[in-house]
Design a protein around this motif. Structure first.
Motif, PDB file in Angstrom:
ATOM      1  N   UNK A 223       1.071  -1.117   0.060  1.00 54.29           N
ATOM      2  CA  UNK A 223      -0.004  -0.129  -0.004  1.00 54.29           C
ATOM      3  C   UNK A 223       0.798   1.229   0.025  1.00 54.29           C
ATOM      4  N   UNK A 263      -4.139   7.250 -13.903  1.00 52.49           N
ATOM      5  CA  UNK A 263      -3.346   8.441 -13.718  1.00 52.49           C
ATOM      6  C   UNK A 263      -2.423   9.235 -12.297  1.00 52.49           C
TER       7      UNK A 263
ATOM      8  N   UNK B 221      -9.613   4.345  -6.730  1.00 50.63           N
ATOM      9  CA  UNK B 221      -8.648   4.689  -7.107  1.00 50.63           C
ATOM     10  C   UNK B 221      -8.078   6.089  -5.972  1.00 50.63           C
ATOM     11  N   UNK B 222      -9.625   6.552  -6.402  1.00 47.56           N
ATOM     12  CA  UNK B 222      -8.781   8.198  -6.171  1.00 47.56           C
ATOM     13  C   UNK B 222      -9.928   8.590  -4.575  1.00 47.56           C
ATOM     14  N   UNK B 226     -10.175   5.331   0.283  1.00 42.36           N
ATOM     15  CA  UNK B 226      -9.761   4.225   0.093  1.00 42.36           C
ATOM     16  C   UNK B 226      -7.982   4.168   0.423  1.00 42.36           C
ATOM     17  N   UNK B 227      -8.076   5.598  -0.568  1.00 41.74           N
ATOM     18  CA  UNK B 227      -6.751   5.642   0.078  1.00 41.74           C
ATOM     19  C   UNK B 227      -6.222   6.522   1.846  1.00 41.74           C
ATOM     20  N   UNK B 231      -5.445   1.978   2.075  1.00 44.45           N
ATOM     21  CA  UNK B 231      -4.402   2.453   2.080  1.00 44.45           C
ATOM     22  C   UNK B 231      -3.585   3.205   3.799  1.00 44.45           C
ATOM     23  N   UNK B 233      -3.059   6.069   3.228  1.00 41.58           N
ATOM     24  CA  UNK B 233      -1.732   7.475   3.089  1.00 41.58           C
ATOM     25  C   UNK B 233      -2.276   8.684   3.837  1.00 41.58           C
ATOM     26  N   UNK B 237      -0.883  13.148   0.659  1.00 44.88           N
ATOM     27  CA  UNK B 237      -0.301  12.431  -0.188  1.00 44.88           C
ATOM     28  C   UNK B 237      -1.549  11.695  -1.190  1.00 44.88           C
ATOM     29  N   UNK B 240      -1.975  15.649  -3.056  1.00 48.44           N
ATOM     30  CA  UNK B 240      -0.740  15.141  -4.407  1.00 48.44           C
ATOM     31  C   UNK B 240      -0.766  13.720  -4.930  1.00 48.44           C
ATOM     32  N   UNK B 241      -1.707  12.840  -4.627  1.00 43.20           N
ATOM     33  CA  UNK B 241      -2.068  11.868  -6.001  1.00 43.20           C
ATOM     34  C   UNK B 241      -3.178  12.389  -6.761  1.00 43.20           C
ATOM     35  N   UNK B 244      -1.726  14.919  -9.204  1.00 44.59           N
ATOM     36  CA  UNK B 244      -0.562  13.886 -10.116  1.00 44.59           C
ATOM     37  C   UNK B 244      -2.070  13.581 -11.051  1.00 44.59           C
ATOM     38  N   UNK B 245      -3.316  13.146 -10.857  1.00 37.62           N
ATOM     39  CA  UNK B 245      -3.656  13.068 -12.062  1.00 37.62           C
ATOM     40  C   UNK B 245      -4.643  14.541 -13.032  1.00 37.62           C
ATOM     41  N   UNK B 248      -1.754  14.515 -15.270  1.00 41.77           N
ATOM     42  CA  UNK B 248      -1.771  13.923 -16.310  1.00 41.77           C
ATOM     43  C   UNK B 248      -2.666  13.371 -16.906  1.00 41.77           C
ATOM     44  N   UNK B 249      -4.321  13.981 -16.678  1.00 42.03           N
ATOM     45  CA  UNK B 249      -5.399  13.856 -17.284  1.00 42.03           C
ATOM     46  C   UNK B 249      -6.123  15.101 -18.086  1.00 42.03           C
TER      47      UNK B 249
END
Lengths: 317, 308
Positions: A223, A263, B221-222, B226-227, B231, B233, B237, B240-241, B244-245, B248-249
């Motif tokens: 994770x 992404x 995922x976002x 979940x994060x 996870x 985090x 974070x 930040x994720x 970044x997403x 990228x998109x």
């Protein structure tokens, strides 16, 4: 059941004969995208449940499907940008389900190796004949759809039997002689290639395919955060690059389109690829090319070294 | 040792496309480029889960992620989830208004029944409300009795439509879990889109026995739960994720057409005092970004539909 699979001898990571990669490279670097098909409603296997929820198990199925629908092209474009040809660990039924993906990889001269038929059909519980048939089906599928003679194997969902490596090597020989079935990604005991003892005596190598750098292990088991993963890839490379001046090492990044192509994760991955391929003494290659190079140039030397050391220390004992 | 029958090596679905007939196999990059209103590149779908986790959780067929984990009465998880509906949500609402964000609310009907003040508040905002099932312990699952599930869907939708006076066209199942019949039952009850199949980055057509639904890409995922809680985090974070997403998109959209950034968030996660600033930071950037179109799930879907 055995205490040890018996595939390889103890071989200490010091004073080994020097491996030199082509053009004096210190690290042989390869990326192994797993291109997988998970079934929505696979048959039961008494040893392993394919999904945690009763059918339809949406969380797992949809995530894998996303990898094929969306993630694949993202990673492919990225690898292309850094001059990396993928070595695909392939659920070979994907040739039937998603030929567009296979075609795109073929165009880029990527390597295809066998990862079974589906990632939801496990080796556990198969008879030797059944496993042989499954492996044969997978090698034949790769040949039929890509024209490639399958050199490598990673058991589906890392599910093995005591015969897995032997069967893969033997079926490879049966179909294509020494041109197929000569390396395995199933063993994680070393940072350099290892000669593997098989019942057939075939020249066969284990090529490091790092579980530690595997994105699914990093993201789903550890994770880890995307940026932490990117840092670990660089750290892993730095050490192998340094040690590679003593004797050539191997770095592999095993990936999955449903993980690394997300992404929010692809940036950290790209930074690591840019960093690694930006070094001068890196052989950017494929699993098959590494295995072939090792078998052609070092297999005998290494076998001899292992034998000599074993003899010396067996006498001391 | 148990061995497998030879049918384990039979593959009846091994042919072109999917291994089921709910939707067509299609790669995102092979589809027509989508254009969002005013030429924006990113449709921002902020989806807020408004949830009720009952103390007397039955956990059939499994304990819902985020639900009770301790022996009854699990006051710790019950009250910590309730915190979101009493405190956290008002921090979120303030942030949406401050940064010009159009949220969509995915609400459990049982919560709408239990908290009339909150229901009225959400209703008055005129944001879109979608149904998130009856409550977090009323899972839809494989093997569920079909009559039981039909009653459950009807109870959830009738109740929410009555209390909110909205049409309610969208659905997201608790835990995004379904039975084999869920899509058919939803379509029979006036649902036009659902968000459980997180397998794409754009909407697509999903076949049911009562006509097509649209599957909307609500990524897990976002998801903040979940994060941050799965996870483990930090909220920093998470931000930040998301960033970044987004970057990228945005980059991808310049060559491949409009993209959707879906953020599934929960007031009991990001509504905490130590986390809210990271949501605000994300919304501040996205809400004022010239390439972002902040819209409801229905608006995004209907824009996509007009271009098919």
């Amino acid at each position: 059941m055995k205490e040890d699979p018996g595939y390889y001898e103890y071989w200490p990571y010091e004073n080994r004969p020097k491996i030199e990669w082509p053009n004096g490279a210190k690290v042989a670097f390869w990326v192994a995208p797993n291109i997988e098909f998970y079934e929505l409603n696979p048959p039961d296997n008494p040893f392993r449940k394919p999904w945690p929820q009763p059918n339809p198990a949406l969380p797992g199925y949809t995530s894998r499907d996303w990898g094929n629908r969306v993630g694949h092209m993202r990673q492919m474009q990225l690898l292309e940008k850094y001059g990396i040809r993928g070595s695909i660990s392939l659920s070979t039924a994907l040739c039937d389900h998603h030929p567009e993906i296979i075609e795109s990889c073929k165009e880029r001269q990527w390597e295809f190796f066998s990862h079974g038929i589906y990632n939801t059909r496990y080796t556990y519980g198969m008879t030797e004949a059944q496993e042989r048939e499954m492996i044969k089906d997978s090698i034949e599928s790769i040949y039929k759809h890509t024209g490639q003679k399958c050199a490598g194997y990673l058991a589906p969902a890392l599910s093995h039997s005591e015969n897995t490596l032997d069967l893969f090597a033997e079926v490879g020989t049966e179909l294509f002689g020494d041109e197929a079935g000569f390396y395995s990604c199933d063993l994680f005991h070393d940072d350099q290639p290892t000669p593997i003892n098989l019942r057939s005596g075939k020249r066969f190598a284990s090529i490091p395919y790092s579980l530690e750098m595997n994105d699914t292990i990093a993201y789903l088991v550890q994770k880890t955060t995307p940026r932490r993963y990117g840092k670990e890839l660089k750290d892993n490379f730095d050490r192998l690059y340094t040690e590679g001046s003593e004797s050539g090492t191997i770095m592999c990044i095993p990936t999955h389109n449903y993980q690394v192509s997300n992404a929010h994760r692809i940036k950290a991955y790209e930074e690591a690829l840019e960093y690694i391929t930006g070094h001068s003494d890196v052989w950017v290659t494929t699993g098959k090319e590494i295995a072939q190079y090792f078998l052609d140039h070092y297999y005998d030397l290494v076998k001899e070294d292992i034998k000599t050391k074993k003899k010396k220390y067996d006498n001391i004992r | 040792m148990t061995t497998l029958g030879n049918d384990y090596l039979q593959y009846s679905k091994r042919s072109y496309g999917m291994d089921h007939d709910r939707y067509e196999w299609s790669m995102l990059q092979n589809r027509k480029a989508i254009t969002w209103p005013k030429g924006k590149k990113i449709a921002l779908w902020v989806n807020v889960g408004l949830q009720f986790f009952p103390l007397n959780q039955k956990g059939i067929p499994f304990k819902v992620p985020g639900g009770m984990t301790k022996p009854y009465p699990d006051l710790r998880h019950f009250s910590l989830r309730d915190y979101g509906n009493r405190v956290g949500i008002y921090r979120l609402l303030k942030a949406f208004d401050t940064f010009n964000i159009t949220p969509t609310f995915a609400m459990n009907t049982r919560l709408a029944e239990r908290t009339p003040y909150l229901t009225a508040t959400i209703k008055e905002r005129n944001n879109e409300i979608i149904c998130h099932g009856y409550d977090m312990d009323k899972l839809h699952y494989g093997g569920q009795n079909i009559e039981e599930e039909k009653d459950l869907v009807k109870r959830a939708l009738d109740g929410l439509r009555k209390l909110t006076e909205q049409e309610i066209k969208g659905w997201v199942s608790p835990a995004k879990n379904e039975s084999e019949n869920t899509p058919d039952i939803l379509a029979a009850n006036g649902i036009t889109y659902f968000c459980d199949w997180a397998n794409d980055d754009l909407p697509y057509n999903f076949k049911t026995s009562k006509g097509d639904l649209s599957a909307m890409p609500l990524t897990t995922e976002l998801d903040d739960y979940y994060i941050i809680l799965n996870n483990l985090h930090s909220a920093e974070s998470w931000a930040e994720q998301v960033d970044d997403a987004f970057e990228f998109l945005l980059h991808e959209s310049k060559t491949s057409g409009g993209r959707i950034l879906s953020l599934n968030i929960h007031p009991w996660v990001l509504g905490q005092p130590h986390r809210i600033q990271y949501l605000e930071k994300v919304l501040d950037k996205l809400g004022s970004h010239e390439e972002v179109w902040s819209a409801s799930a229905s608006e995004i879907l209907s824009t996509w539909k007009t271009q098919q």
